[in-house]
Design a protein around this motif. Structure first.
Motif, short mmCIF file in Angstrom:
data_model
loop_
_atom_site.label_atom_id
_atom_site.label_comp_id
_atom_site.label_asym_id
_atom_site.label_seq_id
_atom_site.Cartn_x
_atom_site.Cartn_y
_atom_site.Cartn_z
N GLU A 121 0.83 -1.21 0.00
CA GLU A 121 0.00 0.00 0.00
C GLU A 121 0.87 1.26 0.00
N THR A 125 1.15 4.14 -3.04
CA THR A 125 1.03 5.59 -2.85
C THR A 125 2.24 6.32 -3.41
N SER A 289 0.37 1.89 10.80
CA SER A 289 -0.66 2.83 10.36
C SER A 289 -0.42 3.22 8.90
N LYS A 290 -1.23 4.15 8.43
CA LYS A 290 -1.08 4.62 7.05
C LYS A 290 0.26 5.30 6.86
N LYS A 293 2.96 2.64 6.86
CA LYS A 293 3.06 1.94 5.58
C LYS A 293 3.86 2.76 4.57
N ARG A 294 3.59 4.06 4.61
CA ARG A 294 4.35 4.93 3.68
C ARG A 294 5.83 4.96 4.05
#
Length: 411
Positions: A121, A125, A289-290, A293-294
């Motif tokens: 993910e 992005t 978390s988001k 992940k980044r």
């Protein structure tokens, strides 16, 4: 016997008595005829006579109104706390524009467990605006090397590479492997000698399977976790993954420092890819978390771009490629910067002369004070002075004798 006059007086007063009795009856009826009595009268069919001559047990008392008592407060009153207005919500981040991938886009295959899903993910992005790269995830959240009866990665990776035909493979696997493993028909506890030997054999078979497909690959290591025992196990697993990747032509990506503090302990929050403090992990201390992940993708971007021979995607590690340059072009070398050699203030070449502007010639040391402070020369000590240390001490010259004068006294 009562006289006739007496009887006449009594007869005259009878109407007055009757009138008084009637007035009293009307007044009593008004007093006892309350709303509650009226309702009871309608229910039972009572008359005015019944109301006047009710027995005490049948009378209906009007309800009493009890005034609420005031509770006296003891001590100072608490100050009223005004409700603060809710803080304005931060505007939502604008969604990244969806760019349709080109037909000749290069495929990056991401495999592994649930951590690999988060990594994919983050990579999706990062390459959202790059139409030349397509991220494909083929993960199994509950898989690992221990339960090969549930999902056998050395066998599955071959079919996945044949199907997707990726330009690069990224592996993130091992977070589910802290469990017993069957070795030679017996169950072995994690990280025992027999368990470790079998685990190394299975990871080695996985590395050989990728190397046999002749596809470049990255093996992303495990981060720290909230449970200290799990964190120590992940450190041991990372050593195995690094050795396997390097021995079969892959590259190990170490992400450990990005998810721990300065002392190497697990952290829930930390800096994101821009250095801003954010929440990196969820409450369970396992998932990311988001922003986490980044950050996982951030560590894999640079080596991945090196494999693909591409420049950095927008918004990542500063790319030197000029605007409009084709994707896949080699990164140009930055132009050298002319640097000026530092110059001292006492350098005569600073203003073209041999002296600094406004410099004056030093004063000539003539007196004993100037000789002492400028040249450091101390004058010789005089005999008899406190700083005269010669031995034996010299005798001071005798003072000249003063002739005595006598004054004659005359009697």
């Amino acid at each position: 016997m009562v006289s006739a006059a007496r009887i006449r007086v009594i007869l005259r007063r009878v109407p007055i008595l009757i009138l008084a009795i009637a007035v009293l009856a009307v007044g009593a009826a008004a007093v006892f005829h309350t709303p509650a009595v009226a309702q009871e009268e309608q229910r039972r069919g009572w008359s005015l006579r019944d109301l006047l001559f009710l027995r005490r047990s049948e009378r209906v008392e009007p309800p009493r109104l009890i005034e609420p008592r005031r509770i006296q407060r003891i001590g100072p009153r608490k100050p009223k706390v005004r409700k603060s207005r809710a803080a304005p919500r931060r505007p939502a981040e604008p969604a990244a524009p969806i760019v349709e991938k080109a037909p000749d886009a290069r495929t990056v295959l991401v495999v592994g467990d649930f951590m690999a899903t988060g990594l994919a993910e983050g990579l999706d992005t990062a390459f959202a605006e790059n139409n030349k790269v397509r991220i494909v995830v083929r993960s199994n959240g509950s898989s690992g090397f221990v339960r090969d009866d549930f999902y056998n990665w050395p066998e599955q990776i071959k079919s996945l590479i044949e199907t997707e035909k990726p330009a690069a493979v990224i592996v993130m696997l091992g977070s589910n492997d802290r469990q017993q493993m069957r070795v030679n028909g017996e169950r072995e506890q994690p990280r025992t000698e027999a368990w470790t030997e079998e685990y190394e054999r299975r990871t080695d078979a996985f590395g050989k399977a990728i190397a046999s497909a002749k596809v470049p690959y990255l093996w992303v290591g495990m981060p720290a976790f909230k449970a200290p025992k799990m964190t120590s196990d992940m450190l041991a697993f990372n050593d195995i993954y690094r050795s396997t990747a390097e021995s079969h032509g892959g590259e190990f990506v170490d992400i450990w420092d990005g998810f721990v503090d300065e002392e190497g302990a697990f952290v829930t929050s930390g800096p994101d890819i821009n250095g801003q403090p954010v929440r990196l992990r969820t409450d369970d201390g396992i998932r990311v978390s988001k922003a986490g992940k980044r950050k996982l993708a951030f560590y894999a971007e640079k080596p991945l771009l090196k494999i693909l021979g591409m420049t950095s995607p927008p918004g990542t590690l500063a790319a030197y490629a000029p605007a409009g340059a084709p994707v896949g072009a080699p990164t140009p070398t930055p132009m050298p910067v002319d640097r000026t050699v530092p110059m001292l203030l006492s350098d005569p070449a600073l203003d073209g002369g041999s002296e600094l502007l406004g410099a004056a010639a030093p004063a000539k040391a003539d007196g004993p004070g100037e000789k002492l402070f400028v040249e450091g020369n101390v004058s010789a000590a005089s005999p008899g002075r406190a700083d005269h240390f010669s031995w034996p001490p010299r005798k001071q010259p005798a003072a000249a004798a003063v002739p005595e004068t006598t004054t004659a006294i005359t009697p």
